[in-house]
Design an enzyme around this catalytic site. Structure first.
Site: not given
Length: 368
Positions: A122, A160
């Site tokens: 991530k 993100h």
């Protein structure tokens, strides 16, 4: 007299069951997975994990704990804590992810692939969202060898997709991220599989449509399908509708709905269910995050039904995600029941409570 009718809609099964005076509409689909889930830790973990496990077969677990899950050893330990708080009869499978930092090594990526429990890495731009302070500051420098190793090992990058630059308008940060980070990254590493998580804009839809299928996909949350940015301010400031990326204009919401109901395999379910204790949301500096786990699937059904696309729900919820992650589809099924009911005003969360999305409002589907 009992009445049961089955109306096939592609792979979807819609049943009408009951007496002639109380016919119920049942919607049965392959059991879905949640490809973006925050479970927190300790007492919070114990409170919220069973909600997701009751609905979803698997979930990609976000690594932004304190401290973040930056190593395989930390991911394995976190996974064990998750499994310990689940009901004894649960077969829920947490799929772990690593938190990318400027210090992540190629060796850690190799170990992640070898262990088999870590399914993704991530990317949090430093300062972009909750617990992202340890995130990446030098993607195209320090992180490039790691990204190249991820291509070799077949691990996808979850992003993100917002810049953390405070000079950029908060409603434009996804678009600027695409222009300044994603587009250059795709040019440099076209074989890197990327999931744009919780997309919020037409800009993201247009970008995903511009790249070859199978390279970039996106998760979409229930809040970004059902709400626009007015929901943050209607009737006063609504902290439980505040999340990051923040809700956008109605034209962006409509673009997301069109994308997920189009039948494209590039989009799949990711709730981004992100619980915060009630008092930390209703505060002078409230936390970002919307807790949707207990009612996420009914909310998705409502969003698809509103545009006459219930026949597209199963692929979005149950097929596109595992196909992109190169995992088998689930063989189990889950059934929703058509009928109005009110979402609880709160759920337990450690020693306090957490307010869910749609709290106190009526929803048209429930889990059987």
């Amino acid at each position: 007299m009992q009445t049961t009718m089955v109306i096939p809609m592609q792979a979807l099964k819609i049943f009408f069951a009951g007496s002639s005076s109380s016919i119920k509409q049942l919607l049965t689909i392959t059991q879905p997975d949640d490809w973006h889930l925050h479970l927190r830790d300790n007492d919070g973990l114990a409170a919220v994990a069973p909600h997701s496990a009751a609905v979803f077969k698997r979930a990609i677990i976000m690594p932004n704990l304190k401290p973040p899950v930056t190593t395989v050893a930390a991911a394995v330990s976190y996974r064990e804590r998750i499994l310990k708080v689940l009901p004894s009869d649960s077969d829920f499978e947490p799929l772990m992810s690593l938190y990318l930092t400027d210090a992540t090594t190629k060796d850690e990526i190799q170990l992640a692939r070898k262990c088999g429990l870590v399914k993704a890495v991530k990317l949090y731009p430093a300062g972009a969202t909750t617990n992202s302070q340890a995130g990446v500051t030098d993607l195209f420098g320090k992180c490039m060898p790691v990204l190249e190793e991820m291509v070799k090992q077949g691990l996808p990058l979850l992003v993100h997709g917002e810049v953390a630059d405070s000079s950029v308008d908060i409603f434009d940060r996804e678009r600027v991220f695409i222009e300044t980070v994603l587009e250059p990254l795709v040019r440099k590493l076209p074989q890197l599989r990327i999931v744009m998580e919780h997309i919020t804009t037409k800009d993201a839809v247009d970008f995903i449509s511009s790249v070859p299928e199978g390279t970039i996909a996106a998760t979409v949350t229930p809040q970004h399908l059902l709400l626009n940015r007015n929901a943050i301010f209607q009737g006063g400031l609504q902290p439980h509708n505040y999340c990051l990326p923040v809700l956008k204009r109605e034209l962006h919401r409509q673009a997301l709905v069109a994308a997920v109901t189009s039948g494209s395999p590039r989009y799949f379910l990711g709730t981004d269910s992100a619980p915060h204790e009630r008092l930390t949301k209703e505060a002078p500096c409230g936390c970002a995050g919307i807790f949707s786990a207990p009612i996420a699937l009914p909310l998705y059904a409502q969003a698809f039904e509103e545009v006459g696309a219930l026949d597209k729900l199963e692929a979005f919820a149950s097929f596109n995600g595992p196909d992109f992650y190169q995992l088998p589809r689930n063989s189990s099924t889950i059934t929703l029941v058509k009928g109005a009911w009110s979402v609880p005003h709160q759920y337990g969360f450690g020693s306090g409570s957490v307010v869910p999305m749609w709290a106190g409002q009526t929803i048209n589907w429930s889990l059987k």
